[in-house]
Design a protein around this motif. Structure first.
Motif, PDB file in Angstrom:
ATOM      1  N   GLU A   1      33.063   8.467  13.799  1.00  0.00           N
ATOM      2  CA  GLU A   1      34.209   9.094  13.138  1.00  0.00           C
ATOM      3  C   GLU A   1      34.124   8.906  11.629  1.00  0.00           C
ATOM      4  OE1 GLU A   1      37.767   7.545  14.831  1.00  0.00           O
ATOM      5  OE2 GLU A   1      37.349   8.382  16.813  1.00  0.00           O
ATOM      6  N   LEU A   2      33.736   7.691  11.202  1.00  0.00           N
ATOM      7  CA  LEU A   2      33.613   7.414   9.763  1.00  0.00           C
ATOM      8  C   LEU A   2      32.542   8.302   9.128  1.00  0.00           C
ATOM      9  CD1 LEU A   2      33.896   3.545   9.500  1.00  0.00           C
ATOM     10  CD2 LEU A   2      35.368   5.239   8.425  1.00  0.00           C
ATOM     11  N   LYS A   3      31.430   8.447   9.827  1.00  0.00           N
ATOM     12  CA  LYS A   3      30.351   9.305   9.301  1.00  0.00           C
ATOM     13  C   LYS A   3      30.837  10.739   9.141  1.00  0.00           C
ATOM     14  CE  LYS A   3      26.213   6.815  10.727  1.00  0.00           C
ATOM     15  NZ  LYS A   3      25.114   6.716  11.691  1.00  0.00           N
ATOM     16  N   SER A   4      31.646  11.180  10.101  1.00  0.00           N
ATOM     17  CA  SER A   4      32.183  12.535  10.042  1.00  0.00           C
ATOM     18  C   SER A   4      33.105  12.689   8.833  1.00  0.00           C
ATOM     19  CB  SER A   4      32.941  12.823  11.342  1.00  0.00           C
ATOM     20  OG  SER A   4      33.603  14.050  11.240  1.00  0.00           O
ATOM     21  N   GLU A   5      33.952  11.650   8.580  1.00  0.00           N
ATOM     22  CA  GLU A   5      34.869  11.686   7.436  1.00  0.00           C
ATOM     23  C   GLU A   5      34.091  11.689   6.114  1.00  0.00           C
ATOM     24  OE1 GLU A   5      38.206  12.038   7.275  1.00  0.00           O
ATOM     25  OE2 GLU A   5      37.991  12.471   9.405  1.00  0.00           O
ATOM     26  N   ILE A   6      33.036  10.866   6.051  1.00  0.00           N
ATOM     27  CA  ILE A   6      32.216  10.804   4.825  1.00  0.00           C
ATOM     28  C   ILE A   6      31.572  12.162   4.561  1.00  0.00           C
ATOM     29  CG2 ILE A   6      30.084   9.824   3.874  1.00  0.00           C
ATOM     30  CD1 ILE A   6      30.911   7.179   5.253  1.00  0.00           C
TER      31      ILE A   6
END
Ligand SMILES: [Ca+2]
Ligand SMILES: [Ca+2]
Length: 219
Positions: A53-58
């Motif tokens: 999820e964090l990678k997607s947000e970044i």
């Protein structure tokens, strides 16, 4: 993850290889160990999902940042006392520089007091790299005496100068009649002022009120 599966498998194989008596002694410990490992496996799965999820947000933020850079509103500006400044490292004559500023909803910089003068010198000018009259290092402002020789005004506000920071022997009024030709105000590398031929090509500095912006700066 691989290590957890390996430990789980190892525990299962170990359990299967024990005799009945041995199992009675270690049953509880093995059960606890398996429970802990499974709990650990669950936590790792959760962390893995959160990481994705964090990678997607970044990725989204990065895309937004790149789009912003392409926007006219996101060009690099510096704010100071309610105004936004943009230095143009592009040499133009005074008139073209003025037009370039107007195209971005700004005007050639107007320097109203010593604080602003010093701030601009520190922020934008190449005071340590250039000689006094180095044409490569001069910067256009909005000051000029094009209407009346010797009466300097700012082109945007039309105000006459309340503050000045002329270099020695400047402005060139009455100096071998060059004053009538030198009608546009440039900044010397250390921040002092010089009236110069408006046809010369220098870098220039645009300024605008933050409240007058056509759109919000992202900086
Ligand atoms: Ca003049
Ligand atoms: Ca001059």
């Amino acid at each position: 993850m691989f290590m957890i599966f390996f430990l789980l498998r190892l525990a299962e194989v170990y359990t299967q290889s024990l005799t009945s008596d041995e199992c009675e002694r270690c049953d509880v410990r093995l059960s606890d160990m398996l429970r802990m490992l499974k709990s650990l496996q669950t936590q790792v799965s959760i962390y893995r999902e959160e990481n994705m999820e964090l990678k997607s947000e970044i990725k989204k933020l990065s895309k937004w940042q790149n789009n912003s850079k392409a926007s006219v509103c996101s060009v690099e500006r510096v704010h100071y006392r309610g105004h936004s400044y943009r230095y143009h490292k592009s040499k133009m004559n005074w008139t073209d520089a003025q037009i370039a500023c107007e195209k971005e909803g700004a005007y050639l910089v107007e320097i109203e007091d010593n604080l602003e003068s010093e701030w601009i010198t520190d922020m934008f000018l190449k005071k340590d790299l250039c000689s006094t009259y180095d044409g490569q290092c001069m910067v256009w402002t909005g000051g000029n005496d094009r209407d009346t020789e010797g009466v300097f005004k700012w082109s945007h506000s039309k105000n006459t100068f309340q503050f000045t920071n002329w270099n020695t022997k400047e402005p060139s009024i009455g100096s071998l009649d060059v004053g009538s030709y030198e009608n546009c105000l440039s900044l010397l590398p250390v921040g002092y002022w010089n009236d110069a031929l408006c046809s010369w090509k220098f870098d220039f500095l645009c300024e605008r009120s933050i409240h007058d912006q056509m759109c919000q700066d992202l900086s």
